[in-house]
Enzyme design. Structure first.
Site, PDB file in Angstrom:
ATOM      1  N   ALA A  13      -7.853   3.731   6.457  1.00 60.03           N
ATOM      2  CA  ALA A  13      -6.359   3.748   6.969  1.00 60.03           C
ATOM      3  C   ALA A  13      -6.148   4.319   8.323  1.00 60.03           C
ATOM      4  CB  ALA A  13      -5.587   4.496   5.867  1.00 60.03           C
ATOM      5  N   TYR A  14      -5.520   5.247   8.404  1.00 65.30           N
ATOM      6  CA  TYR A  14      -5.248   5.654   9.793  1.00 65.30           C
ATOM      7  C   TYR A  14      -6.565   6.217  10.637  1.00 65.30           C
ATOM      8  CZ  TYR A  14      -2.806   8.866  13.325  1.00 65.30           C
ATOM      9  OH  TYR A  14      -2.525   9.315  14.476  1.00 65.30           O
ATOM     10  N   ASN A  50      -4.702  10.190   1.197  1.00 63.02           N
ATOM     11  CA  ASN A  50      -5.388   9.420   2.421  1.00 63.02           C
ATOM     12  C   ASN A  50      -5.912  10.561   3.187  1.00 63.02           C
ATOM     13  OD1 ASN A  50      -5.117   7.030   1.739  1.00 63.02           O
ATOM     14  ND2 ASN A  50      -3.668   6.348   2.853  1.00 63.02           N
ATOM     15  N   GLU A  51      -5.021  11.346   4.171  1.00 62.08           N
ATOM     16  CA  GLU A  51      -5.506  12.005   5.042  1.00 62.08           C
ATOM     17  C   GLU A  51      -4.486  13.229   5.226  1.00 62.08           C
ATOM     18  OE1 GLU A  51      -2.571   9.825   6.557  1.00 62.08           O
ATOM     19  OE2 GLU A  51      -4.646   8.865   6.389  1.00 62.08           O
ATOM     20  N   ASP A 105      -4.015  14.258  21.248  1.00 59.54           N
ATOM     21  CA  ASP A 105      -2.945  13.670  20.643  1.00 59.54           C
ATOM     22  C   ASP A 105      -2.841  14.262  19.362  1.00 59.54           C
ATOM     23  OD1 ASP A 105      -1.959  12.482  22.733  1.00 59.54           O
ATOM     24  OD2 ASP A 105      -2.306  10.566  22.226  1.00 59.54           O
ATOM     25  N   ASP A 129       0.677  -1.238   0.051  1.00 62.05           N
ATOM     26  CA  ASP A 129      -0.046   0.228  -0.069  1.00 62.05           C
ATOM     27  C   ASP A 129       0.852   1.333  -0.070  1.00 62.05           C
ATOM     28  OD1 ASP A 129      -2.386  -1.329  -0.124  1.00 62.05           O
ATOM     29  OD2 ASP A 129      -2.884  -1.349   2.061  1.00 62.05           O
ATOM     30  N   GLY A 130       2.052   1.323   0.857  1.00 60.76           N
ATOM     31  CA  GLY A 130       2.847   2.182   0.878  1.00 60.76           C
ATOM     32  C   GLY A 130       3.457   2.948  -0.552  1.00 60.76           C
ATOM     33  N   SER A 186      -8.126   3.417  12.213  1.00 55.87           N
ATOM     34  CA  SER A 186      -7.381   3.143  13.302  1.00 55.87           C
ATOM     35  C   SER A 186      -7.750   4.032  14.706  1.00 55.87           C
ATOM     36  CB  SER A 186      -5.742   3.271  13.088  1.00 55.87           C
ATOM     37  OG  SER A 186      -5.587   2.343  12.351  1.00 55.87           O
ATOM     38  N   ALA A 196     -11.304   7.739   0.355  1.00 57.02           N
ATOM     39  CA  ALA A 196     -10.121   6.700   0.114  1.00 57.02           C
ATOM     40  C   ALA A 196      -9.063   6.326   1.167  1.00 57.02           C
ATOM     41  CB  ALA A 196      -9.179   7.211  -1.252  1.00 57.02           C
TER      42      ALA A 196
END
Length: 254
Positions: free
Chosen positions: A155-156, A113-114, A143, A43-44, A159, A151
């Site tokens: 991902a993050y 992504n973000e 945090d 993915d990266g 999480s 899309a």
């Protein structure tokens, strides 16, 4: 339809071997002459390839020679032309980040992504959130916080317990990371046409970094995020397992 393929691979030995094998079978055009970029890796690597091909007009078809491979199709050397002809095209419009650092310098970057803001030290970040110029959250102690595209919602964002968004949803997810105050705030769903402004409160005492996919800006004081009006990238997924199918399936995993 006869297409010209350009095979590119991550540094993983498995990906490199697959690229050599496929190039021997199908030929290997230069990237600038290709109709389709075939990315081999994880993915990266796929995310970086999509950035590299931003607004080039070339389609990217990924095959998994990495680990997770959520963005990738299954690897096979059989009938690649037929698979690509039958594939579903998804056009992705990235986020544009304008991050102003402590010296007053503005940095721009794109995120598929973000865009995320994360505390830099042991001190929690203290942020103010505005939507289209109107303050919506006077103070968020956390945090960090992120703005995720459909899309990138798996991902993050996922999480951090953010919502999964269908790929064709005209929405962005605004998701906190470990919010301390207000403790019960879980984020927001926003129209994809808004501009999100995040001001860092007490930046000297509570330094914050901003990240747009792979691009990091340290010690920011203000970050503006909006969907790009000019840039697009094109990704192909197998019709038997489209990206929308993958996102839908992800919502039923536990």
């Amino acid at each position: 339809m006869i297409r010209k393929f350009s095979f590119i691979a991550s540094l993983a030995p498995e990906a490199q071997a697959a690229a050599r094998h496929l190039a021997a079978l199908y030929g290997n055009a230069r990237e600038e002459d290709a109709d389709v970029i075939v990315a081999l890796g994880g993915d990266g690597f796929m995310l970086q390839t999509l950035h590299d091909q931003m607004s080039s007009g070339r389609m990217v078809y990924g095959m998994n020679r990495g680990s997770v491979g959520f963005l990738m199709n299954d690897y096979s050397d059989k009938d690649l032309s037929g698979r690509i002809d039958a594939a579903v095209e998804n056009i992705i419009r990235p986020l544009e980040m304008i991050a102003t650092d402590a010296d007053g310098t503005a940095h721009t970057a794109l995120a598929i992504n973000e865009v995320s803001l994360l505390r830099q030290s042991y001190q929690a970040a203290k942020l103010q959130l505005s939507i289209d110029g109107e303050v919506r959250l006077e103070e968020l102690i956390c945090d960090g916080v992120m703005v995720a595209t459909p899309a990138g919602s798996t991902a993050y964002n996922l999480s951090a317990h953010g919502p999964i968004l269908p790929l064709d949803a005209q929405l962005l997810a605004l998701t906190p990371v470990s919010a301390f105050r207000p403790r019960r705030w879980r984020g927001a769903l926003l129209p994809n046409k808004v501009t999100v402004t995040i001001d860092v409160l007490e930046p000297g005492k509570r330094p914050v970094n901003a990240v747009a996919d792979h691009t990091e800006v340290k010690s920011v004081v203000r970050v503006q995020v909006a969907e790009s009006k000019d840039c697009t990238t094109r990704i192909l997924t197998d019709s038997s397992h489209s990206w929308n199918d993958r996102i839908l399936a992800e919502q039923f995993l536990y």
